[in-house]
Design a protein around this motif. Structure first.
Motif: not given
Length: 390
Positions: A210, A225, A235-236, A300, A320, A322, A355, A381-383
């Protein structure tokens, strides 16, 4: 004299590498839930249905030797070989590789049975031959030459970005797979149905990891992040943030990175043409390959600290979510070639992989998530993971 000796050494290494190329069996097994040998049968000389071996290899021009009935069918990403019951061996050949004799008993199958479908996965070793032009430079000058181009090793490439930061990519060979709620996916959601055959006609490179905070900072000059750490996944970030990041990254590197399509993502998560049919990306035991609700400690973790999947890609389950390139839409049962997602409004986008904040069920390779493209997710939790087309 030293330069001549160096040339001979490198030439010998190149020849040795070429000679070392060979075909290797990764797995051979009965596909107990695959009824193709019955639904698309071929008769032997005694008017009995043959056994069918589906050979996943990812090469064109493959030849087979053995008691084969009729012509071998060249499907996208695999070959169909029909053999009468009772056979015990099959030889696999290719002009650029040393052949391999597959003895079925070595893999727990004493002999082929009529009306049964088998799966044979064959890989190449080394998977990609690397050639190097030998110039009349001294050893010292070769060692001091700065690297300004991607380095290649087996099925991976490493692309330098800036400030010592590189992107490691894994080659994913083209192929055909069943997308969605296949039998190994326990308790699937409705949006994972119906299953459908998807063919990806082009090889591509998928990020081995990632996107990390170190890479994001090198490109963007900031770090959005919540959980800080260079080797932690960024993330974020929203889908739009990812597009801006990719645009700047492409200007820096001169490459054409992008987000994966949902089909490319799932195919790679399942292990591509090396898939062993796991529920999660790389294992049926989620803790082996993922940071998720039960072991994540509410945060994470550094990328690449769990086991990789069959392709050597890390964290496609857990850590995370994706972002994918696609708009989110319902599945169709129709077969598709290189799908690019729904063409509908609103333009909600697909997220994949689960995640650190989700339970095991959400980390399955077929599970689908959805979010609006400007949402950065307050749960951190979003990457993203990058793809590079060949």
């Amino acid at each position: 004299m030293r330069n001549i000796l160096l040339s001979f050494v490198l030439l010998f290494a190149a020849i040795s590498s070429a000679l070392a190329q060979k075909l290797t069996v990764e797995s051979f097994k009965l596909a107990s839930s695959d009824l193709t040998a019955q639904t698309q049968p071929r008769k032997d000389l005694n008017d009995r249905n043959c056994a069918l071996i589906k050979v996943g290899i990812g090469l064109q021009g493959v030849q087979f030797e053995g008691s084969i009935m009729g012509n071998v069918e060249n499907k996208t990403g695999e070959y169909w070989v029909y053999m009468p019951q009772g056979n015990r061996q099959l030889k696999v050949k290719h002009a650029n590789y040393a052949p391999v004799m597959v003895t079925f008993a070595d893999y727990g199958v004493e002999k082929l049975e009529s009306n049964r479908t088998y799966e044979l996965i064959v890989v190449t070793y080394p998977q990609y031959a690397i050639t190097q032009n030998v110039t009349n430079q001294s050893l010292d000058s070769q060692q001091s030459t700065p690297q300004t181009h991607p380095t290649v090793s087996d099925n991976t490439i490493s692309i330098p970005v800036k400030d010592g930061i590189s992107i490691d990519m894994v080659r994913v060979e083209a192929g055909t797979f069943t997308m969605g709620a296949t039998p190994e996916m326990k308790n699937p959601n409705d949006d994972e149905k119906p299953t459908h055959r998807v063919t990806l006609t082009n090889d591509y490179y998928m990020g081995k990891y990632e996107v990390t905070q170190a890479l994001w900072k090198a490109v963007m000059g900031n770090n959005p992040s919540k959980f800080k750490g260079d080797n932690l996944p960024v993330e974020n970030v929203s889908w739009y943030d990812c597009q801006e990041f990719i645009s700047k990254l492409n200007r820096i590197t001169g490459k054409t990175f992008r987000l994966p399509t949902e089909a490319e993502w799932e195919y790679a998560a399942r292990g591509g043409n090396k898939s062993r049919g796991y529920q999660y990306s790389g294992s049926n035991n989620l803790s082996d390959v993922a940071w998720y609700k039960d072991n994540g400690g509410s945060k994470t973790h550094a990328v690449g600290t769990k086991q990789p999947n069959e392709l050597g890609i890390y964290d496609m389950s857990g850590n995370v979510y994706e972002w994918c390139q696609d708009r989110y839409g319902a599945y169709s049962s129709s077969s598709q070639v290189n799908p690019i997602g729904a063409n509908i409004e609103p333009s909600n986008r697909v997220i994949r992989g689960g995640s650190w904040d989700y339970y095991a069920r959400i980390c399955r390779s077929s599970d689908r998530g959805i979010n609006v493209p400007d949402n950065r997710s307050r749960w951190a939790d979003q990457g993203l993971r990058l793809v590079l087309s060949e």
